[in-house]
Design an enzyme around this catalytic site. Structure first.
Site, PDB file in Angstrom:
ATOM      1  N   ASP A  13      13.678   2.718  73.659  1.00 24.32           N
ATOM      2  CA  ASP A  13      14.831   2.479  72.779  1.00 24.32           C
ATOM      3  C   ASP A  13      15.828   3.635  72.780  1.00 24.32           C
ATOM      4  OD1 ASP A  13      13.634   0.060  72.063  1.00 24.32           O
ATOM      5  OD2 ASP A  13      12.540   0.999  70.409  1.00 24.32           O
ATOM      6  N   GLU A  14      15.949   4.298  73.898  1.00 26.44           N
ATOM      7  CA  GLU A  14      16.854   5.455  73.982  1.00 26.44           C
ATOM      8  C   GLU A  14      18.317   5.029  74.097  1.00 26.44           C
ATOM      9  OE1 GLU A  14      14.277   4.906  76.013  1.00 26.44           O
ATOM     10  OE2 GLU A  14      12.907   6.618  75.984  1.00 26.44           O
ATOM     11  N   GLY A  15      18.531   3.726  74.346  1.00 21.41           N
ATOM     12  CA  GLY A  15      19.908   3.258  74.592  1.00 21.41           C
ATOM     13  C   GLY A  15      20.106   2.960  76.077  1.00 21.41           C
ATOM     14  N   HIS A  41      16.789  -4.542  75.111  1.00 23.04           N
ATOM     15  CA  HIS A  41      17.897  -3.671  75.503  1.00 23.04           C
ATOM     16  C   HIS A  41      19.196  -4.224  74.922  1.00 23.04           C
ATOM     17  CE1 HIS A  41      15.446  -2.146  79.229  1.00 23.04           C
ATOM     18  NE2 HIS A  41      14.841  -1.935  78.082  1.00 23.04           N
ATOM     19  N   LEU A 330      24.586  10.311  69.478  1.00 22.76           N
ATOM     20  CA  LEU A 330      25.005  11.602  68.940  1.00 22.76           C
ATOM     21  C   LEU A 330      25.553  11.411  67.526  1.00 22.76           C
ATOM     22  CD1 LEU A 330      25.524  14.643  69.653  1.00 22.76           C
ATOM     23  CD2 LEU A 330      27.879  13.957  70.098  1.00 22.76           C
TER      24      LEU A 330
HETATM   25  P1  GDP Z   1      16.980   0.445  74.860  1.00 27.25           P
HETATM   26  O1  GDP Z   1      15.717  -0.312  74.633  1.00 27.25           O
HETATM   27  O2  GDP Z   1      16.733   1.793  75.451  1.00 27.25           O
HETATM   28  O3  GDP Z   1      17.995  -0.328  75.632  1.00 27.25           O
HETATM   29  O4  GDP Z   1      17.588   0.726  73.415  1.00 27.25           O
HETATM   30  P2  GDP Z   1      17.723  -0.344  72.214  1.00 27.25           P
HETATM   31  O5  GDP Z   1      18.805  -1.295  72.529  1.00 27.25           O
HETATM   32  O6  GDP Z   1      16.389  -0.901  71.863  1.00 27.25           O
HETATM   33  O7  GDP Z   1      18.111   0.615  71.015  1.00 27.25           O
HETATM   34  C1  GDP Z   1      19.211   1.446  71.088  1.00 27.25           C
HETATM   35  C2  GDP Z   1      20.139   1.120  69.914  1.00 27.25           C
HETATM   36  O8  GDP Z   1      21.129   2.122  69.823  1.00 27.25           O
HETATM   37  C3  GDP Z   1      20.888  -0.175  70.092  1.00 27.25           C
HETATM   38  O9  GDP Z   1      21.101  -0.743  68.825  1.00 27.25           O
HETATM   39  C4  GDP Z   1      22.223   0.258  70.703  1.00 27.25           C
HETATM   40  O10 GDP Z   1      23.275  -0.638  70.438  1.00 27.25           O
HETATM   41  C5  GDP Z   1      22.419   1.547  69.989  1.00 27.25           C
HETATM   42  N1  GDP Z   1      23.205   2.572  70.664  1.00 27.25           N
HETATM   43  C6  GDP Z   1      23.149   2.986  71.957  1.00 27.25           C
HETATM   44  N2  GDP Z   1      23.904   4.089  72.117  1.00 27.25           N
HETATM   45  C7  GDP Z   1      24.440   4.361  70.914  1.00 27.25           C
HETATM   46  C8  GDP Z   1      25.278   5.408  70.415  1.00 27.25           C
HETATM   47  O11 GDP Z   1      25.667   6.322  71.116  1.00 27.25           O
HETATM   48  N3  GDP Z   1      25.591   5.361  69.083  1.00 27.25           N
HETATM   49  C9  GDP Z   1      25.174   4.361  68.250  1.00 27.25           C
HETATM   50  N4  GDP Z   1      25.554   4.395  66.984  1.00 27.25           N
HETATM   51  N5  GDP Z   1      24.366   3.394  68.695  1.00 27.25           N
HETATM   52  C10 GDP Z   1      24.003   3.405  69.987  1.00 27.25           C
HETATM   53  P1  IMO Z   2      12.483  -0.757  75.467  1.00 24.64           P
HETATM   54  O1  IMO Z   2      12.602  -1.145  76.911  1.00 24.64           O
HETATM   55  C1  IMO Z   2      10.002   0.906  72.334  1.00 24.64           C
HETATM   56  C2  IMO Z   2       5.723   0.033  72.479  1.00 24.64           C
HETATM   57  C3  IMO Z   2       5.129  -0.839  71.408  1.00 24.64           C
HETATM   58  C4  IMO Z   2       3.739  -0.230  71.318  1.00 24.64           C
HETATM   59  C5  IMO Z   2       3.432   0.090  72.770  1.00 24.64           C
HETATM   60  C6  IMO Z   2       2.602  -0.966  73.486  1.00 24.64           C
HETATM   61  O2  IMO Z   2      13.281  -1.601  74.551  1.00 24.64           O
HETATM   62  O3  IMO Z   2      12.701   0.705  75.289  1.00 24.64           O
HETATM   63  P2  IMO Z   2       3.189  -3.389  74.413  1.00 24.64           P
HETATM   64  O4  IMO Z   2       3.708  -4.593  73.714  1.00 24.64           O
HETATM   65  O5  IMO Z   2       4.048  -2.902  75.519  1.00 24.64           O
HETATM   66  O6  IMO Z   2       1.751  -3.521  74.828  1.00 24.64           O
HETATM   67  O7  IMO Z   2       3.176  -2.237  73.283  1.00 24.64           O
HETATM   68  O8  IMO Z   2       4.674   0.239  73.414  1.00 24.64           O
HETATM   69  N1  IMO Z   2       6.869  -0.554  73.216  1.00 24.64           N
HETATM   70  C7  IMO Z   2       8.137  -0.163  73.068  1.00 24.64           C
HETATM   71  N2  IMO Z   2       8.684   0.723  72.208  1.00 24.64           N
HETATM   72  N3  IMO Z   2      10.773   0.293  73.236  1.00 24.64           N
HETATM   73  C8  IMO Z   2      10.245  -0.578  74.117  1.00 24.64           C
HETATM   74  O9  IMO Z   2      10.955  -1.117  75.116  1.00 24.64           O
HETATM   75  C9  IMO Z   2       8.876  -0.873  74.028  1.00 24.64           C
HETATM   76  N4  IMO Z   2       8.040  -1.689  74.708  1.00 24.64           N
HETATM   77  C10 IMO Z   2       6.814  -1.477  74.207  1.00 24.64           C
HETATM   78  O10 IMO Z   2       5.836  -0.717  70.197  1.00 24.64           O
HETATM   79  O11 IMO Z   2       3.793   0.976  70.609  1.00 24.64           O
HETATM   80 MG    MG Z   3      14.713  -1.281  73.109  1.00 25.54          MG
END
Ligand code: GDP
Ligand code: IMO
Ligand code: MG
Length: 422
Positions: A13-15, A41, A330
């Protein structure tokens, strides 16, 4: 752009979705190489939000080809729903999505077993997404998995499913769970198989042909470094190689064809699910949740939040070979007076500058912090490096230096135009 692998440098979930969408502009093909629909994502295009689970985030750029590689585990029913969801929003999918014929299929017994194992683990549960990921990769390693190539062949699928369902139903019964109906699973998966057939191909050959035409590939990592089956905080990990090496095995593109690794990390740290998170902090969790941020894109669970952990991101640079960094969110720190950064761990009297392999040791580690003065200014409208507050620039430079890679992108909001190339 050259062939680029993009990975999460933290706990997922880093973005990554946002940065993939931005970098797709310079690529021809976007390839998912690991994980399944445990991923979520998020991409914003204007006022429209998209959450991609299996389909590469490059799909929102209509002229680009998106590939679900052999390393991904595909829930076919989930994929059909995802395709239909995108079609409803006017996203063209039919001509630019290809699924590997050797990608393994997630079946209902995988999801059921995932859930049952979590119950059995009790307080030691992993906190999985319950998408069947662990059992599906388990079957792949045990050589009893079904692949997309089986799914799209009705006779073969029926025969293999019948054998696998028999065994798995015995296991489910022994665990006190309800056995699954063969007829029902078959019907549901046959419908999905028929729908998906035109998307299924030999993606290894396809990717090599694209490269021989001089096209640039962008590999979309899912999850994050510390969820990697080998390099993460085992057993609190997912079941795939989320790190850069997974891009080769998960796509069939060899290491010497990879040119660059981009690591995506938040300006702070989050984790969803169980397992150690040394810098976890209630104040920053409350702050971000209070802003309506940091709720899971797949399960809606509140993410655990903490300070930036440079011991972890330095480790991520090492195992992924990260060249360039994209720092996201940030703006999440805009109102924080004193921003802490973990620069080492303390385990009793020992100071550690690396991530210990034993999750129990990591769980008892206490962070050693360096403090930075907050900039206390909104950053979401900054369009260039110069427009960022000086203290924000100092913070970004410091965390990049501690991480040991080049700062390439700073992201100050979820939108495409909230992306600063450094
Ligand atoms: P991913 O799994 O790495 O693609 O990340 P996720 O989509 O699960 O979670 C990242 C969250 O941060 C999402 O809600 C994005 O829309 C949001 N996001 C990404 N970059 C930024 C940023 O620079 N600022 C803010 N406010 N939100 C961001
Ligand atoms: P994205 O691509 C954050 C975590 C789950 C759990 C562990 C194992 O959006 O960054 P699983 O269902 O894979 O067997 O769960 O991994 N997990 C994630 N956490 N972002 C993800 O994907 C994740 N995919 C799995 O919460 O701790
Ligand atoms: Mg994610």
């Amino acid at each position: 752009m050259a062939n680029t692998i993009l990975v999460g440098a933290q706990w997922g979930d880093e973005g990554k979705g946002k940065i993939i969408d931005v970098l797709t502009e310079q690529a021809d093909v976007v390839v998912r190489y690991a994980g399944g629909n445990n991923a979520g994502h998020t991409v914003w295009v204007g006022k429209q939000k998209y959450v991609l689970h299996l389909i590469p985030s490059g799909i929102l750029r209509p002229s680009k080809l998106c590939v679900i590689g052999n390393g991904v585990v595909v829930d076919p029913v989930g994929l059909v729903n995802e395709i239909n969801g995108l079609l409803k929003l006017g996203v063209k999918v039919e001509k630019n999505l290809v699924v590997s014929e050797t990608a393994h299929v997630v079946l209902p017994y995988h999801r059921e077993l995932d859930a049952q194992r979590e119950v059995l683990k009790g307080k030691h549960k992993i906190g999985t997404t319950k998408r069947g990921i662990g059992p599906a990769y388990g079957d792949k390693a045990a050589r009893v998995g079904l692949r997309m190539i089986d799914l799209v062949d009705p006779a073969r699928f029926e025969e293999k499913l019948s054998r696998r369902l028999k065994e798995n139903n015995e296991v489910l019964k022994a665990l006190g769970a309800k056995p699954l109906s063969f007829k029902q699973v078959l019907a549901e998966y046959r419908t999905a198989g028929d729908y998906l057939k035109p998307f299924v191909a030999n993606t290894v050959v396809l990717l090599h042909r694209a490269m021989s035409r001089g096209e640039d590939l962008l590999f979309e990592g899912a999850q994050g470094t510390f969820l990697d089956l080998d390099h993460g905080t085992y057993p609190y990990v997912t079941s795939s190689n989320t790190t850069a090496g997974g891009a080769c095995t998960g796509s069939g593109v060899p290491p010497h064809r990879m040119d660059r690794v981009v690591g995506v990390m938040k300006a702070y740290t989050t984790r969803v699910g169980e397992g150690p998170l040394p810098t976890e902090n209630a104040d920053i969790s409350d702050l971000l949740h209070g802003m309506g941020r940091e709720f899971g894109a797949t399960t809606g669970r509140a993410r655990r939040c903490g300070w930036f952990d440079s011991v972890a991101t330095r480790h991520a640079t090492m195992v992924n070979g990260i060249d360039d960094l994209a720092v996201t969110n940030l703006d999440g720190l805009d109102t924080v007076e004193t921003i802490r950064v973990c620069i080492a761990y303390r385990d009793g009297k020992k100071r550690l500058d690396y991530v210990p392999n034993d999750a129990e040791i990591l769980a008892r580690c206490v962070p050693v912090y360096a403090d930075f003065e907050g900039w206390l200014t909104p950053t979401h409208e900054a369009k260039s490096w110069k427009q960022l507050p000086a203290k924000a620039r100092d913070y970004l430079k410091a965390i990049a230096e501690l991480t040991g890679a080049k700062l390439h992108i700073a992201s100050v909001g979820p939108g495409r135009d909230q992306t600063i190339f450094v």
